[in-house]
Design an enzyme around this catalytic site. Structure first.
Site, PDB file in Angstrom:
ATOM      1  CB  SER A 132      -0.860  -0.013   1.271  1.00 31.85           C
ATOM      2  OG  SER A 132      -1.435   1.252   1.530  1.00 31.85           O
ATOM      3  CE1 TYR A 145      -3.831  -1.825   5.431  1.00 30.06           C
ATOM      4  CE2 TYR A 145      -2.947   0.372   5.021  1.00 30.06           C
ATOM      5  CZ  TYR A 145      -3.512  -0.803   4.555  1.00 30.06           C
ATOM      6  OH  TYR A 145      -3.742  -0.971   3.210  1.00 30.06           O
TER       7      TYR A 145
END
Length: 263
Positions: A132, A145
């Site tokens: 990501s 995350y």
């Protein structure tokens, strides 16, 4: 001989898009995920082998690998899309939430890679990990995350270094906003706060992205297709951003962009 690919997180979003795209190009597809019904829907369009289970659980993998070998004889590629959230600041996350963030985003990729490497080595195959832009920068209040996605870059480079001599290529794709069910859910806070619809929320998070939009799942799947294909035969250890240009923006100069846009 048809090429064989295993995809985790294959029940929706980028994983499902990868499955559909590669199946349309003649790949034999193995679909891994926790939701049996969702996988079966993707299998209808791909004639895929459904393996329902948690990619982060090492105990699931021996049985999965045995089924892949029995059905397809081996693996030419793996695309590890399984992931999850990891919300909160470091001071606010409890132990369980921290472990779950690492488990869903990092452990799932590690156990997938470790289990599939013997088959990939046999065919000099390719592995793609889905990171990501959180692998490269930090968003607000997503400590778990961000940490796990940063670690995926290290895992990519370590695997590429260690298994390149066996002909195995390993790369990491780092999308920005992608229109998936998970991202749609993340838009809910903006929709509620600003009293706007889903389209307006996506426009809001893309306002400072050079391409001014989120990606589709199929656009990210196309990047993954390139990386597992022969045209990327020299590419390994790479971190490929597919973010509409989000990470090239010099944040401190945004004030000047807004100044220029004012009458």
């Amino acid at each position: 001989m048809s090429r064989s690919v295993l995809i985790t997180g294959a029940g929706s979003g980028i994983g499902a898009a990868c499955a559909r795209r590669l199946a349309s190009q003649g790949w034999q597809v193995t679909l891994v995920g926790r939701r049996q019904a969702a996988l079966e829907q993707v299998a209808l369009a791909t004639d895929g082998l459904v393996l329902a289970g948690d990619a982060a659980d090492s105990a699931t993998w021996p049985g999965f690998i045995a089924q892949v070998r029995e059905r397809f004889g081996g693996l030419d590629a793996v695309i590890a899309c399984a992931g999850g959230h990891g919300l909160g600041r470091a001071g606010d996350i409890d132990d369980a939430a921290w472990r779950e963030a690492l488990r869903s985003n990092l452990d799932s990729a590690f156990h997938t890679a470790r289990a599939c490497l013997p088959l990939l080595r046999e065919r000099r195959g390719s592995l793609v990990l889905l990171g990501s832009i959180a692998s490269l920068a930090a968003g607000p209040e997503v400590c778990g995350y961000t940490t796990a996605k940063h670690a995926l870059v290290g895992l990519t480079r370590s695997l590429a270094r260690d298994y390149g001599p066996d002909g195995v290529r390993v790369n990491c794709v780092c999308p920005g906003w992608v229109r998936t069910p998970m991202a749609d859910q993340e838009m809910q806070a903006l929709m509620s706060h600003y009293q706007e619809d889903l389209e307006a929320a996506y426009q809001r998070v893309s306002a400072d992205v050079p391409l001014r939009r989120a990606a589709s799942s199929d656009e990210i799947a196309a990047v993954c297709q390139f990386l597992v294909g022969n045209d990327a035969s020299i590419v390994t250890g790479a971190v490929i951003t597919a973010d509409g240009g989000a990470t090239v923006v010099d944040v401190p100069t945004l004030a000047y962009t807004r100044l220029a846009s004012q009458p």
